[in-house]
Design a protein around this motif. Structure first.
Motif, PDB file in Angstrom:
ATOM      1  N   GLY A 177      -0.648   1.034  -7.607  1.00  0.00           N
ATOM      2  CA  GLY A 177      -0.178   2.198  -8.352  1.00  0.00           C
ATOM      3  C   GLY A 177      -1.313   3.172  -8.653  1.00  0.00           C
ATOM      4  N   PHE A 178      -2.481   2.908  -8.068  1.00  0.00           N
ATOM      5  CA  PHE A 178      -3.619   3.832  -8.243  1.00  0.00           C
ATOM      6  C   PHE A 178      -4.154   4.265  -6.886  1.00  0.00           C
ATOM      7  CE2 PHE A 178      -3.403   2.019 -12.398  1.00  0.00           C
ATOM      8  CZ  PHE A 178      -3.777   3.067 -13.224  1.00  0.00           C
ATOM      9  N   HIS A 230      -4.691   7.524  -3.871  1.00  0.00           N
ATOM     10  CA  HIS A 230      -3.785   8.190  -2.925  1.00  0.00           C
ATOM     11  C   HIS A 230      -4.579   8.744  -1.760  1.00  0.00           C
ATOM     12  CE1 HIS A 230      -0.590  10.743  -1.341  1.00  0.00           C
ATOM     13  NE2 HIS A 230       0.217   9.933  -2.017  1.00  0.00           N
ATOM     14  N   ARG A 231      -3.995   8.713  -0.586  1.00  0.00           N
ATOM     15  CA  ARG A 231      -4.683   9.238   0.587  1.00  0.00           C
ATOM     16  C   ARG A 231      -4.940  10.739   0.484  1.00  0.00           C
ATOM     17  NH1 ARG A 231      -5.099   7.602   5.795  1.00  0.00           N
ATOM     18  NH2 ARG A 231      -5.965   5.729   4.870  1.00  0.00           N
ATOM     19  N   LYS A 282      -6.576  13.276  -4.442  1.00  0.00           N
ATOM     20  CA  LYS A 282      -7.766  12.630  -5.003  1.00  0.00           C
ATOM     21  C   LYS A 282      -7.999  13.072  -6.453  1.00  0.00           C
ATOM     22  CE  LYS A 282      -8.550  10.322  -1.188  1.00  0.00           C
ATOM     23  NZ  LYS A 282      -8.050   8.932  -1.082  1.00  0.00           N
ATOM     24  N   ASN A 315      -0.863   6.937  -9.054  1.00  0.00           N
ATOM     25  CA  ASN A 315       0.120   7.644  -8.233  1.00  0.00           C
ATOM     26  C   ASN A 315       1.507   7.405  -8.837  1.00  0.00           C
ATOM     27  OD1 ASN A 315       1.226   5.161  -6.995  1.00  0.00           O
ATOM     28  ND2 ASN A 315      -0.811   5.034  -6.037  1.00  0.00           N
ATOM     29  N   ASP A 338       3.861   5.544  -8.239  1.00  0.00           N
ATOM     30  CA  ASP A 338       4.357   4.168  -8.352  1.00  0.00           C
ATOM     31  C   ASP A 338       3.938   3.492  -9.653  1.00  0.00           C
ATOM     32  OD1 ASP A 338       5.758   4.062  -5.946  1.00  0.00           O
ATOM     33  OD2 ASP A 338       3.906   3.795  -4.831  1.00  0.00           O
ATOM     34  N   PHE A 342      13.566   3.257  -4.172  1.00  0.00           N
ATOM     35  CA  PHE A 342      12.749   4.258  -3.461  1.00  0.00           C
ATOM     36  C   PHE A 342      13.461   4.641  -2.146  1.00  0.00           C
ATOM     37  CE2 PHE A 342       7.828   4.907  -2.642  1.00  0.00           C
ATOM     38  CZ  PHE A 342       8.078   6.105  -1.987  1.00  0.00           C
ATOM     39  N   LEU A 384       0.830  -1.214   0.000  1.00  0.00           N
ATOM     40  CA  LEU A 384       0.000   0.000   0.000  1.00  0.00           C
ATOM     41  C   LEU A 384       0.863   1.262   0.000  1.00  0.00           C
ATOM     42  CD1 LEU A 384      -2.999  -0.798   2.389  1.00  0.00           C
ATOM     43  CD2 LEU A 384      -2.681  -1.332  -0.038  1.00  0.00           C
ATOM     44  N   HIS A 385       2.165   1.086   0.236  1.00  0.00           N
ATOM     45  CA  HIS A 385       3.088   2.242   0.245  1.00  0.00           C
ATOM     46  C   HIS A 385       4.127   1.996  -0.851  1.00  0.00           C
ATOM     47  CE1 HIS A 385       5.242   5.637   1.714  1.00  0.00           C
ATOM     48  NE2 HIS A 385       5.715   5.179   2.855  1.00  0.00           N
ATOM     49  N   LYS A 439      -7.884  -4.569  -5.860  1.00  0.00           N
ATOM     50  CA  LYS A 439      -7.234  -3.270  -5.741  1.00  0.00           C
ATOM     51  C   LYS A 439      -6.154  -3.194  -6.807  1.00  0.00           C
ATOM     52  CE  LYS A 439      -7.175  -0.539  -1.763  1.00  0.00           C
ATOM     53  NZ  LYS A 439      -6.790  -0.258  -0.406  1.00  0.00           N
ATOM     54  N   LEU A 440      -6.086  -2.114  -7.538  1.00  0.00           N
ATOM     55  CA  LEU A 440      -5.068  -1.992  -8.584  1.00  0.00           C
ATOM     56  C   LEU A 440      -3.904  -1.166  -8.049  1.00  0.00           C
ATOM     57  CD1 LEU A 440      -7.814  -1.618 -11.126  1.00  0.00           C
ATOM     58  CD2 LEU A 440      -5.989  -3.260 -11.434  1.00  0.00           C
TER      59      LEU A 440
HETATM   60  N1  CMC Z   1      -7.799   0.187  -6.812  1.00  0.00           N
HETATM   61  C1  CMC Z   1      -9.135   0.054  -6.721  1.00  0.00           C
HETATM   62  N2  CMC Z   1      -9.904   0.825  -5.927  1.00  0.00           N
HETATM   63  C2  CMC Z   1      -9.277   1.766  -5.199  1.00  0.00           C
HETATM   64  C3  CMC Z   1      -7.903   1.963  -5.254  1.00  0.00           C
HETATM   65  C4  CMC Z   1      -7.156   1.123  -6.089  1.00  0.00           C
HETATM   66  N3  CMC Z   1      -5.835   1.248  -6.185  1.00  0.00           N
HETATM   67  N4  CMC Z   1      -7.554   2.956  -4.411  1.00  0.00           N
HETATM   68  C5  CMC Z   1      -8.686   3.384  -3.861  1.00  0.00           C
HETATM   69  N5  CMC Z   1      -9.728   2.663  -4.315  1.00  0.00           N
HETATM   70  C6  CMC Z   1     -11.128   2.816  -3.950  1.00  0.00           C
HETATM   71  C7  CMC Z   1     -11.369   2.201  -2.587  1.00  0.00           C
HETATM   72  O1  CMC Z   1     -11.685   0.838  -2.690  1.00  0.00           O
HETATM   73  C8  CMC Z   1     -12.505   3.026  -2.067  1.00  0.00           C
HETATM   74  O2  CMC Z   1     -13.682   2.578  -2.666  1.00  0.00           O
HETATM   75  P1  CMC Z   1     -15.071   2.518  -1.832  1.00  0.00           P
HETATM   76  O3  CMC Z   1     -15.323   3.930  -1.393  1.00  0.00           O
HETATM   77  O4  CMC Z   1     -16.033   1.965  -2.807  1.00  0.00           O
HETATM   78  O5  CMC Z   1     -14.769   1.607  -0.686  1.00  0.00           O
HETATM   79  C9  CMC Z   1     -12.207   4.406  -2.642  1.00  0.00           C
HETATM   80  O6  CMC Z   1     -11.386   4.205  -3.791  1.00  0.00           O
HETATM   81  C10 CMC Z   1     -11.462   5.319  -1.653  1.00  0.00           C
HETATM   82  O7  CMC Z   1     -10.271   4.719  -1.307  1.00  0.00           O
HETATM   83  P2  CMC Z   1      -9.696   4.651   0.162  1.00  0.00           P
HETATM   84  O8  CMC Z   1      -9.463   3.210   0.510  1.00  0.00           O
HETATM   85  O9  CMC Z   1     -10.503   5.472   1.096  1.00  0.00           O
HETATM   86  O10 CMC Z   1      -8.324   5.333   0.018  1.00  0.00           O
HETATM   87  P3  CMC Z   1      -7.238   5.444   1.153  1.00  0.00           P
HETATM   88  O11 CMC Z   1      -6.924   6.873   1.266  1.00  0.00           O
HETATM   89  O12 CMC Z   1      -7.606   4.737   2.402  1.00  0.00           O
HETATM   90  O13 CMC Z   1      -6.049   4.593   0.518  1.00  0.00           O
HETATM   91  C11 CMC Z   1      -4.288   3.975  -0.838  1.00  0.00           C
HETATM   92  C12 CMC Z   1      -5.070   5.138  -0.267  1.00  0.00           C
HETATM   93  C13 CMC Z   1      -3.056   4.542  -1.533  1.00  0.00           C
HETATM   94  C14 CMC Z   1      -3.821   3.036   0.290  1.00  0.00           C
HETATM   95  C15 CMC Z   1      -5.178   3.210  -1.835  1.00  0.00           C
HETATM   96  O14 CMC Z   1      -5.562   4.058  -2.879  1.00  0.00           O
HETATM   97  C16 CMC Z   1      -4.493   1.971  -2.384  1.00  0.00           C
HETATM   98  O15 CMC Z   1      -4.506   0.915  -1.738  1.00  0.00           O
HETATM   99  N6  CMC Z   1      -3.851   2.079  -3.581  1.00  0.00           N
HETATM  100  C17 CMC Z   1      -3.092   0.961  -4.125  1.00  0.00           C
HETATM  101  C18 CMC Z   1      -1.709   0.893  -3.501  1.00  0.00           C
HETATM  102  C19 CMC Z   1      -0.811   2.012  -3.977  1.00  0.00           C
HETATM  103  O16 CMC Z   1      -0.741   2.315  -5.150  1.00  0.00           O
HETATM  104  N7  CMC Z   1      -0.050   2.614  -3.035  1.00  0.00           N
HETATM  105  C20 CMC Z   1       0.890   3.700  -3.318  1.00  0.00           C
HETATM  106  C21 CMC Z   1       0.483   4.944  -2.631  1.00  0.00           C
HETATM  107  S1  CMC Z   1       1.246   6.450  -3.142  1.00  0.00           S
HETATM  108  C22 CMC Z   1       2.927   6.334  -3.282  1.00  0.00           C
HETATM  109  C23 CMC Z   1       3.632   5.569  -2.233  1.00  0.00           C
HETATM  110  O17 CMC Z   1       3.412   5.754  -1.056  1.00  0.00           O
HETATM  111  O18 CMC Z   1       4.459   4.758  -2.618  1.00  0.00           O
END
Ligand code: CMC
Length: 394
Positions: A276-277, A279-280, A283, A330, A332, A353, A234-235, A273-274
């Motif tokens: 690389g997509f 972000h906290r 948005k 994002n 990544d 990284f 997730l990071h 979950k995909l």
């Molecule tokens: N794929 C599918 N759905 C997603 C994704 C994703 N990558 N990211 C967010 N969503 C959906 C999520 O399921 C939720 O849907 P619903 O409201 O229907 O439940 C909605 O979007 C809001 O997401 P959230 O879970 O509230 O977002 P969050 O702020 O808690 O999490 C995140 C942020 C980065 C952990 C999350 O987007 C994620 O798991 N992304 C995939 C992992 C990733 O790419 N991480 C890298 C982060 S940025 C750079 C870094 O740190 O390296």
């Protein structure tokens, strides 16, 4: 029944789990907002276009843009610190050779062990004075590429090379990992990616580092904790997983199972979950993603259709995610494709990284120590009610 004075809100309460939306402290190092990413007053696109990674490292660690003399001294000092204790390298080599050389191997674990070992030979290890912290930050910044490179070359059964004093940090990192001088374009793209990854305020790994630093623990302990946090998918681990997904899509197409659209439809149906997509904070898109994609694409176009296809698949994934989920890539996501077309083994994406984010972590550890108060929040207890031990059924 609702009385005339009670107004029922139709708005869902904000989901604050994971400290979402909470401001938990001050920092002078970095500003992250929906619209901007700023390192000590410099906007990220400006830095990526006009600065080098060493200049950005100076801004983050020392606190200001270096003069030409300061930059030369800083770079010379980093070069002079690149060599790593022989005994430590032997341990790194042994672990690397014993790991399977597949995408499932974990050079992040090797790097975490390497940093832990470095603490035992660092004369400043237990000294948290600002001067000692700065010396430790520079040593870590200089030595991480040596450890990554030694591990990678050992894992491939090659003879590791010594760091090259004539190369800047980004080019030297590529040299240490391959034993080959990188092209100008590859060195430039690595440098830009290190700038983009260097700092991001209270992200999970930096916050972990600050929590550890707040106990007055030493810098190496805080960095080991930060590496543990960054490793998760997730990071930082997302850059490796993003490329793994693109490879899955490519194999799915090659096997005649469908195209990108049908792969995505299945992923959505299974609520996958995909990586690389999303972000906290961002948005409406991550500023770093477009910058890195455009540099990666230059390499892909230069390398030909076999390289370009990863960007074609990635662009379609990105388009579908936006159209159907309104979720942006994002940093990544393009990182995965970019490092892949540069020929970098996937398990090294997150260690790279670290080679960059070490600057942000060390800056935050120093900032935490400058005005420290133990980080110790409260928890809301939701467990069982109070019960007498002798009256409870086991
Ligand atoms: N794929 C599918 N759905 C997603 C994704 C994703 N990558 N990211 C967010 N969503 C959906 C999520 O399921 C939720 O849907 P619903 O409201 O229907 O439940 C909605 O979007 C809001 O997401 P959230 O879970 O509230 O977002 P969050 O702020 O808690 O999490 C995140 C942020 C980065 C952990 C999350 O987007 C994620 O798991 N992304 C995939 C992992 C990733 O790419 N991480 C890298 C982060 S940025 C750079 C870094 O740190 O390296």
């Amino acid at each position: 029944m609702t009385s005339s004075t009670e107004v029922k809100s139709s708005k869902k309460p904000a989901d604050t789990r994971g400290l979402a939306g909470q401001t938990v402290g001050d920092t002078q190092i970095c500003q992250v907002s929906q619209t901007e990413l700023i390192y000590r007053g410099y906007e990220i696109a400006d830095l990526a276009e006009h600065a080098t990674f060493e200049e950005v490292a100076h801004v983050l660690l020392v606190g200001h843009k270096p003069t030409a003399d300061e930059l030369k001294r800083f770079k010379d000092e980093l070069v002079s610190m690149r060599a790593v204790d022989r005994g430590i390298l032997e341990v790194i080599g042994k672990i690397a050779r014993s790991e399977p050389s597949s995408d499932d191997a974990h050079p992040m674990g090797i790097l975490r062990t390497g940093i832990s070992l470095l603490s035992h030979v660092d004369p400043d290890c237990e000294d948290n004075s600002p001067e000692a912290q700065m010396r430790k930050s520079k040593r870590l910044l200089a030595q991480i590429p040596t450890i990554i490179g030694y591990g990678q070359m050992s894992c491939e059964g090659k003879t590791p090379v010594d760091p090259d004093p004539n190369l800047d940090l980004a080019a030297n990192l590529l040299w240490c990992m391959t034993g080959e001088k990188p092209s100008e374009l590859n060195a430039k793209v690595m440098d830009v990616s290190l700038i983009l990854y260097a700092e991001h305020d209270f992200n999970a790994s930096t916050f972990a580092a600050r929590v550890i630093a707040s106990t007055e623990a030493d810098m190496h302990s805080a960095v080991c904790g930060a590496i543990g946090a960054l490793k998760g998918p997730l990071h930082g681990g997302a850059n490796e997983k993003a490329m793994a997904m693109l490879k899955d899509i490519d194999a799915y197409i090659a096997a005649g199972n469908g195209d990108v659209d049908s792969f995505m439809a299945e992923a959505f149906a299974e609520k996958r979950k995909l990586m690389g997509f999303g972000h906290r904070v961002y948005k409406n898109g991550d500023h770093r993603a477009g910058i890195l994609r455009s540099w990666g694409l230059k390499i892909a176009e230069q390398n030909g259709p076999d390289a370009k296809k990863w960007f074609d698949i990635g662009d379609r994934v990105q388009q579908i995610m936006f159209e159907q989920k309104n979720i942006y890539p994002n940093v990544d996501f393009p990182c995965g494709m970019t490092y892949f077309v540069m020929g970098i083994p996937v398990p090294q994406y997150t260690p790279i990284f670290v080679a960059s984010r070490i600057t942000g972590w060390c800056a935050h550890i120093m900032e935490q120590h400058q005005d420290n108060r133990l980080i110790r929040p409260l928890a809301n207890y939701t467990g069982p009610a109070l019960t007498k031990w002798n009256e409870a059924r086991s």
